[in-house]
Design a protein around this motif. Structure first.
Motif, PDB file in Angstrom:
ATOM      1  N   VAL A  62     -72.066  63.453  46.029  1.00 26.62           N
ATOM      2  CA  VAL A  62     -70.893  63.984  45.978  1.00 26.62           C
ATOM      3  C   VAL A  62     -70.674  64.468  47.241  1.00 26.62           C
ATOM      4  N   GLY A  63     -70.065  64.224  48.530  1.00 25.76           N
ATOM      5  CA  GLY A  63     -71.054  65.101  50.058  1.00 25.76           C
ATOM      6  C   GLY A  63     -70.916  64.576  50.652  1.00 25.76           C
ATOM      7  N   MET A  64     -72.498  63.594  49.922  1.00 23.30           N
ATOM      8  CA  MET A  64     -73.254  64.171  50.801  1.00 23.30           C
ATOM      9  C   MET A  64     -73.107  62.150  51.741  1.00 23.30           C
ATOM     10  N   PRO A  65     -73.904  62.391  52.884  1.00 21.03           N
ATOM     11  CA  PRO A  65     -73.784  61.582  54.320  1.00 21.03           C
ATOM     12  C   PRO A  65     -74.247  60.212  52.909  1.00 21.03           C
ATOM     13  N   LEU A  66     -74.064  59.270  52.971  1.00 23.97           N
ATOM     14  CA  LEU A  66     -74.792  57.789  52.612  1.00 23.97           C
ATOM     15  C   LEU A  66     -75.442  57.829  53.709  1.00 23.97           C
ATOM     16  N   GLY A  67     -77.247  57.538  53.336  1.00 27.04           N
ATOM     17  CA  GLY A  67     -78.168  58.049  53.728  1.00 27.04           C
ATOM     18  C   GLY A  67     -79.214  58.779  53.739  1.00 27.04           C
ATOM     19  N   ASP A  68     -78.848  59.665  53.298  1.00 22.89           N
ATOM     20  CA  ASP A  68     -79.791  60.700  52.311  1.00 22.89           C
ATOM     21  C   ASP A  68     -80.512  60.800  51.107  1.00 22.89           C
ATOM     22  N   PRO A  69     -79.494  60.034  50.485  1.00 23.80           N
ATOM     23  CA  PRO A  69     -79.586  59.749  49.261  1.00 23.80           C
ATOM     24  C   PRO A  69     -79.453  58.183  49.275  1.00 23.80           C
ATOM     25  N   SER A  70     -79.768  57.780  49.425  1.00 23.81           N
ATOM     26  CA  SER A  70     -79.587  55.763  50.313  1.00 23.81           C
ATOM     27  C   SER A  70     -79.146  55.211  49.067  1.00 23.81           C
ATOM     28  N   SER A  71     -77.931  54.063  48.960  1.00 27.08           N
ATOM     29  CA  SER A  71     -77.525  53.824  47.933  1.00 27.08           C
ATOM     30  C   SER A  71     -78.355  53.319  47.546  1.00 27.08           C
ATOM     31  N   ASP A  72     -79.613  52.762  46.602  1.00 30.44           N
ATOM     32  CA  ASP A  72     -80.690  51.978  45.912  1.00 30.44           C
ATOM     33  C   ASP A  72     -81.252  52.979  45.800  1.00 30.44           C
ATOM     34  N   ALA A  73     -81.323  54.278  46.404  1.00 31.40           N
ATOM     35  CA  ALA A  73     -82.512  55.284  44.711  1.00 31.40           C
ATOM     36  C   ALA A  73     -81.014  56.171  44.109  1.00 31.40           C
ATOM     37  N   LEU A  74     -79.608  55.957  45.104  1.00 28.51           N
ATOM     38  CA  LEU A  74     -78.468  56.442  43.887  1.00 28.51           C
ATOM     39  C   LEU A  74     -78.898  54.941  42.629  1.00 28.51           C
ATOM     40  N   ALA A  75     -78.512  54.274  42.832  1.00 27.12           N
ATOM     41  CA  ALA A  75     -78.718  52.907  41.630  1.00 27.12           C
ATOM     42  C   ALA A  75     -79.397  52.995  40.836  1.00 27.12           C
ATOM     43  N   ARG A  76     -80.844  53.288  41.567  1.00 32.40           N
ATOM     44  CA  ARG A  76     -82.191  53.581  40.535  1.00 32.40           C
ATOM     45  C   ARG A  76     -82.006  55.452  39.689  1.00 32.40           C
ATOM     46  N   GLN A  77     -81.625  55.849  39.662  1.00 33.29           N
ATOM     47  CA  GLN A  77     -81.493  57.769  39.317  1.00 33.29           C
ATOM     48  C   GLN A  77     -80.127  56.953  38.519  1.00 33.29           C
ATOM     49  N   GLY A  78     -78.844  56.294  38.796  1.00 31.26           N
ATOM     50  CA  GLY A  78     -77.944  56.281  37.999  1.00 31.26           C
ATOM     51  C   GLY A  78     -78.254  55.478  37.000  1.00 31.26           C
ATOM     52  N   GLY A  79     -79.422  54.427  36.615  1.00 29.42           N
ATOM     53  CA  GLY A  79     -79.379  53.001  35.871  1.00 29.42           C
ATOM     54  C   GLY A  79     -78.921  52.589  36.138  1.00 29.42           C
ATOM     55  N   ALA A  80     -77.881  51.760  37.443  1.00 26.92           N
ATOM     56  CA  ALA A  80     -77.199  50.880  37.583  1.00 26.92           C
ATOM     57  C   ALA A  80     -78.250  49.582  37.955  1.00 26.92           C
ATOM     58  N   GLU A  81     -77.555  48.530  37.687  1.00 31.77           N
ATOM     59  CA  GLU A  81     -78.138  47.103  38.556  1.00 31.77           C
ATOM     60  C   GLU A  81     -77.507  46.987  39.424  1.00 31.77           C
ATOM     61  N   GLN A  82     -76.411  47.310  39.893  1.00 29.42           N
ATOM     62  CA  GLN A  82     -76.155  46.975  41.183  1.00 29.42           C
ATOM     63  C   GLN A  82     -75.511  48.017  41.343  1.00 29.42           C
ATOM     64  N   VAL A  83     -74.943  47.440  43.286  1.00 33.22           N
ATOM     65  CA  VAL A  83     -74.560  48.970  44.016  1.00 33.22           C
ATOM     66  C   VAL A  83     -73.364  47.816  45.251  1.00 33.22           C
ATOM     67  N   ARG A  84     -71.893  48.519  45.269  1.00 37.84           N
ATOM     68  CA  ARG A  84     -71.221  48.263  46.030  1.00 37.84           C
ATOM     69  C   ARG A  84     -71.206  49.497  46.376  1.00 37.84           C
ATOM     70  N   VAL A  85     -71.317  49.486  48.011  1.00 39.55           N
ATOM     71  CA  VAL A  85     -70.521  51.001  49.369  1.00 39.55           C
ATOM     72  C   VAL A  85     -69.489  49.764  49.672  1.00 39.55           C
ATOM     73  N   LEU A  86     -68.114  51.097  49.497  1.00 39.85           N
ATOM     74  CA  LEU A  86     -67.242  50.845  49.906  1.00 39.85           C
ATOM     75  C   LEU A  86     -66.307  51.590  50.719  1.00 39.85           C
ATOM     76  N   ARG A  87     -65.733  51.108  52.257  1.00 37.68           N
ATOM     77  CA  ARG A  87     -65.251  52.107  52.696  1.00 37.68           C
ATOM     78  C   ARG A  87     -64.113  51.882  53.068  1.00 37.68           C
ATOM     79  N   PRO A  88     -63.421  52.681  53.736  1.00 37.11           N
ATOM     80  CA  PRO A  88     -61.768  53.019  53.653  1.00 37.11           C
ATOM     81  C   PRO A  88     -61.943  51.675  54.374  1.00 37.11           C
ATOM     82  N   GLY A  89     -60.313  51.097  53.440  1.00 34.87           N
ATOM     83  CA  GLY A  89     -59.860  49.585  53.706  1.00 34.87           C
ATOM     84  C   GLY A  89     -60.051  48.379  53.975  1.00 34.87           C
ATOM     85  N   GLU A  90     -61.170  49.192  53.327  1.00 35.02           N
ATOM     86  CA  GLU A  90     -62.296  47.706  53.204  1.00 35.02           C
ATOM     87  C   GLU A  90     -61.623  46.915  51.840  1.00 35.02           C
ATOM     88  N   ALA A  91     -61.534  45.219  51.674  1.00 36.88           N
ATOM     89  CA  ALA A  91     -61.291  44.742  50.384  1.00 36.88           C
ATOM     90  C   ALA A  91     -62.520  44.933  49.568  1.00 36.88           C
TER      91      ALA A  91
END
Length: 117
Positions: A62-91
């Protein structure tokens, strides 16, 4: 003139039938029928096959730009099976999936919040 009068007569004759068809009729003894019961939810698809992600293991991002830790790396470290990146205003859908990591970004693609679901 007769054709117009015949049309008006036909409308006046059938209008009460349309109103009667739309009227609600009470059940036995003057009881008003109740609404049907709500549908049941089948939880067979989420029977524990999906393990909930672990946010404690990835809060450092939290507070880091996405890319330093990639979304896939965060998913692996957090034990998540899926990842969803949500930007402001996106449905986003409102379905809850315990094994999905939601990465909420700000306008500069900096991670604002991490959530499971």
């Amino acid at each position: 003139m007769t054709c117009q009068r015949g049309w008006q007569l036909a409308v006046l004759m059938f209008f009460p039938l349309f109103l009667a068809a739309c009227a609600q009729t009470p059940g036995k003894g003057g009881e008003v029928p109740s609404a049907p019961p709500p549908p049941t939810v089948d939880n067979a698809q989420s029977s524990g096959d999906e393990a909930a992600c672990r946010l404690d293991d990835i809060q450092y991002a939290v507070g880091m730009p996405l890319g330093d830790p990639s979304s896939d790396a965060l998913a692996r470290q957090g034990g998540a099976e899926q990842v969803r990146v949500l930007r402001p205003g996106e449905a986003a859908t409102m379905d809850h999936r315990p094994g999905r990591l939601n990465i909420h970004l700000d306008d500069n693609d900096v991670i604002e919040e991490l959530r499971c679901g």
